[in-house]
Enzyme design. Sequence first.
Site, mmCIF file in Angstrom:
data_model
loop_
_atom_site.group_PDB
_atom_site.id
_atom_site.type_symbol
_atom_site.label_atom_id
_atom_site.label_comp_id
_atom_site.label_asym_id
_atom_site.label_seq_id
_atom_site.Cartn_x
_atom_site.Cartn_y
_atom_site.Cartn_z
ATOM 1 N N GLU A 1 5.845 9.937 2.726
ATOM 2 C CA GLU A 1 5.401 8.600 2.330
ATOM 3 C C GLU A 1 4.263 8.716 1.330
ATOM 4 O OE1 GLU A 1 4.786 4.198 4.257
ATOM 5 O OE2 GLU A 1 4.257 5.935 5.495
ATOM 6 N N TYR B 1 -5.107 0.578 9.633
ATOM 7 C CA TYR B 1 -6.304 0.902 8.864
ATOM 8 C C TYR B 1 -7.565 0.524 9.642
ATOM 9 C CZ TYR B 1 -3.301 1.836 4.864
ATOM 10 O OH TYR B 1 -2.349 2.362 4.024
ATOM 11 N N ASP C 1 0.809 -1.226 0.000
ATOM 12 C CA ASP C 1 0.000 0.000 0.000
ATOM 13 C C ASP C 1 0.835 1.265 0.000
ATOM 14 O OD1 ASP C 1 0.717 -0.531 2.823
ATOM 15 O OD2 ASP C 1 -0.550 1.216 3.225
ATOM 16 N N ASP D 1 5.976 0.432 2.988
ATOM 17 C CA ASP D 1 6.295 -0.797 3.703
ATOM 18 C C ASP D 1 5.826 -1.995 2.892
ATOM 19 O OD1 ASP D 1 3.568 -0.633 3.962
ATOM 20 O OD2 ASP D 1 3.617 -0.047 6.074
#
Length: 543
Positions: A502, A235, A82, A85
Site C-alpha cells: 500500500e 491515525y 490518503d 482506500d
Amino acid sequence: MSDVSVRFVVAAVAVAAISLAAAVSAASAAHDYGDALHKSLLYFEAQRSGRLPYNQRVRWRGHSGLMDGLEQGVDLVGGYYDAGDHVKFGLPMAFTVTLLSWGILEYGGGVADAGELAHALQAIKWGTDYFLKAHTAPTELWAQVGDGESDHYCWQRPEDMTTSRRAYKVDADHPGSEVAAETAAAMAAASAVFRAAGDAHYAHLLLHHAQQLFEFADTYRGRYDDSVDVVKSYYPSSSGYQDELLWAALWLHRATGRRDYLRYALDNAEAFGGTGWAVSEFSWDIKYAGLQVLASQLLVEAKEQRLRLSAEEVAVVEQLRSKAEYYVCSCMNRNPGGAKHNAGRTPAGLLFIRPWNNLQYVSGAAFLLTVYSDVLSSLGQPLRCGGSGDDDGEPAARSAAGDAGEVLAFAKSQADYILGTNPMRTSYLVGYGAAYPRQVHHRAASSASYSHDRDFIGCLQGFDSWYSARRENPHDLVGAVVGGPNGEDVFNDHRGAYMQTEACTYNTGPMVGVFSKLMQLEGQSPRLEVAAAAATKAPAEDL
C-alpha cells in the site's frame, strides 16, 4: 523566518549544490531523478477526490465524493485520499501538504528546472483548497470524511463508493489540536510557496486561515483522537499535540516573519518537548525531528543577518539543533550507545523503523537529512553526534562525526534504494525503472477504469473480481512510494500484503524535494549554472 527565506532559488542553496556535488557522487547519476520527480507529482492526481479538472493527467480516474459534507450541510468536496482506500483523513493530508510545500521552498528551483513547478503548485493547491472548505469557522475544522470501518469492508472504485461519507469535525467543545495545528502549518507553508510564486491574494487567504487555526489549536487544547474517536484505529496521536503546536508556530514565523510566533516556539520549546525529545523517526504523528531541523535553519538566517536572535534565543535554538543532530546521527548509525540510540537498518542499509509502511519513515528521513546537510554547509560546521540525546545542547558536549557531504550522501543512498538500488532490484516508486510493484494495494488502480467500464462494482464484488485476482493491476499507480520491503530487504508484490504494497501520500510527498536536490547535484538540471551565477551577483532578497 523572514520573507526572503521563501524564495525558490537562494544563494546558499545554489552554492551548497556546487560544493556538495563532488561529495555525493563522483560519477554520473545512476538514476534519473528528473523522471522520478515527474512521476512523484503525477501520483497526487491519482489520489484526488472530488470533481477532476479538465487537465487531469491520470485518465483512469473519474469524479468521486461529490456529495461529501452534504449530510452536515457543508461543502467538503475535494482533497486527497490518503492511501488505497477512500477516507479523507485530515491529519496525514495536512502533513503531506506541509512536506510538499517545504520541498518547494527549499528546492523549487530544481522543480522549475524540471518543468514541474506548475504541477507541484497544483498538487499543493488541491490540498489547500480543501482545507479552506474544511475550516468553516474560526474554531471549527472538519477533520475526516468517511468511515474507516465500513470503507475497509468494501473493495470499490472511488467512483462507485457506497460506504458512509459521514464527516467529523473538531471545534471549541471538541478540540483537536493536532489536526488544527498541522493544517495551520500546511496552510502557512503553502502561503509562503504561493507568495514566492506571485499569487499574493491566495497566499494571504491561506495565511489568514493558518493564523486562525493556530489560535484555535492553542486556545482549545485537546487530543483530536479523543474528539474524533473513529480515527483511533487509523491515525491515532501517540505523541500528543505539543509537537504540532511548535511545528505550526515555526511555520507561521517562516511565512510571516512575526516575532510573536518565534517567541511562542522558543518560549515553549522546553515545556512542549522540543528541546527534550530525541527521536529516531519522523512521521505524520511525530513531528519533533522536523521542527528541530526547521528550527536549526534559524541559525543560518542569523548567520546571514536575515534574522536577529538574542543570546537567550540562540541558546534555545542550539538545544533544538542538538536534538535535530541526534535524529540525523541516529539515521546514520553514528550515535554512541548502540541500537538504543540509532535507527534500525536492513542488511542492505535501508532505514527500518517498523514493518508497516516503513518507507514513510525513509522518505521523511531522506528529506530532513537533505535539508540538514544544507544547514551544515551554510554554517560551515561538522555533524556532531552524542549519545543519549539528554545533553544540554552545547556543541562541546558532542563530537564531530561527519560533514555535510556525508549527510547528503546518506540521504541519497536512501533515495537510491527506493529507486531500485537494492537486493530485489526493484524500484519502490511505481512506474520508475523496469521493475516496480505491479499489485499495489489500491482500490482504483486494481479495478477497471471508470472511464472505460461504467458498470457498477458492488462493495463485495470488487473483492471477487479484482482484489483476489492474481494478475497485475490494470493501472500503474505511477509515482506512488509503496510500503517497501521487510527488515530483510525482501518484498512481496501482492495486493494482500498491504503492509508492503500500500502507498500513501506522505510517502511520496517528501521525495519531491529530495529528487529535485539530487537532480541538481547530479548535473541533470540545465539551469544549475544560471542559479549559481545569480547567487554570486545578487543578495537573497532580490532573487
